[in-house]
Write an enzyme that holds these catalytic residues in place. Structure first.
Site, mmCIF file in Angstrom:
data_model
loop_
_atom_site.group_PDB
_atom_site.id
_atom_site.type_symbol
_atom_site.label_atom_id
_atom_site.label_comp_id
_atom_site.label_asym_id
_atom_site.label_seq_id
_atom_site.Cartn_x
_atom_site.Cartn_y
_atom_site.Cartn_z
ATOM 1 N N LYS A 11 0.824 -1.215 0.000
ATOM 2 C CA LYS A 11 0.000 0.000 0.000
ATOM 3 C C LYS A 11 0.861 1.270 0.000
ATOM 4 C CE LYS A 11 -3.975 -2.267 2.211
ATOM 5 N NZ LYS A 11 -4.992 -2.172 3.290
ATOM 6 N N TYR A 51 -12.346 -2.156 -3.712
ATOM 7 C CA TYR A 51 -12.880 -2.213 -2.341
ATOM 8 C C TYR A 51 -14.404 -2.069 -2.302
ATOM 9 C CZ TYR A 51 -8.359 -2.359 0.072
ATOM 10 O OH TYR A 51 -7.130 -2.740 0.580
ATOM 11 N N ASN A 114 -2.163 0.249 6.687
ATOM 12 C CA ASN A 114 -1.640 -0.996 7.254
ATOM 13 C C ASN A 114 -0.776 -1.803 6.287
ATOM 14 O OD1 ASN A 114 -3.719 -1.875 5.677
ATOM 15 N ND2 ASN A 114 -4.899 -2.812 7.316
ATOM 16 N N HIS A 117 -2.213 -5.493 1.522
ATOM 17 C CA HIS A 117 -3.498 -6.169 1.301
ATOM 18 C C HIS A 117 -3.205 -7.599 0.888
ATOM 19 C CE1 HIS A 117 -7.293 -7.486 -0.430
ATOM 20 N NE2 HIS A 117 -6.574 -7.921 -1.449
#
Ligand code: RTP
Ligand code: MG
Length: 140
Positions: A11, A51, A114, A117
């Protein structure tokens, strides 16, 4: 368990902090092979489609804006039980809850930013891989 493929994204927080090599080292040390990889800038449309399952969630706008805030590295990972194996190597969505040694525990900044993915099922892995790669992009 036969060889399986999963879809991974490093990310924007990973590219911003120059961590793509460090994350790839963890992936490879876990025995997963990076059989396709490309650095791209996701468009808003691509991020919204990717998403889509989260479109009613309160964090959807923030998520799309984060995923388009910088380059990402999209990848196909291959190995025994790759979907579950990569989820284990990634760690919990919230880095505060991620196990020691996992990518999110080591590198992630917050539940939103975070670092990685990974597909949550073999079925979704196929769908996600097809959104970013042609068969001929993958060299196993
Ligand atoms: P991912 O799909 O990115 O691999 O992450 P995941 O399965 O562990 O988590 P998921 O529930 O699918 O959520 C997708 C991504 O949305 C962001 N998120 N933000 N602010 C929040 O409370 C929140 N919750 C989720 C994270 O970037 C998460 O990875
Ligand atoms: Mg998910």
């Amino acid at each position: 368990m036969a060889t399986e493929r999963t879809f991974s994204i490093l990310k924007p927080d990973a590219t911003r902090r120059n961590l793509t090599g460090a994350v790839n080292a963890v992936i490879e040390e876990a025995g997963l092979r990076i059989v396709a990889q490309r650095r791209i800038r996701m468009t808003k449309e691509q991020a919204e489609k990717f998403y889509e399952v989260h479109k009613e969630r309160p964090f959807f706008g923030e998520l799309v804006s984060f995923m388009t805030s910088g380059p990402v590295v999209v990848q196909v990972l291959e190995g025994e039980n790759a979907v579950a194996k990569y989820r284990e190597v990634m760690g919990a969505t919230n880095p505060a809850q991620a196990a020691e040694g996992t990518i999110r525990k080591r590198f992630a900044e917050s539940v939103g930013e975070n670092t990685v993915h990974g597909s949550d099922s073999a079925e979704n892995a196929k769908i996600e891989i097809a959104q970013f790669f042609k068969d001929s992009d993958i060299a196993a």
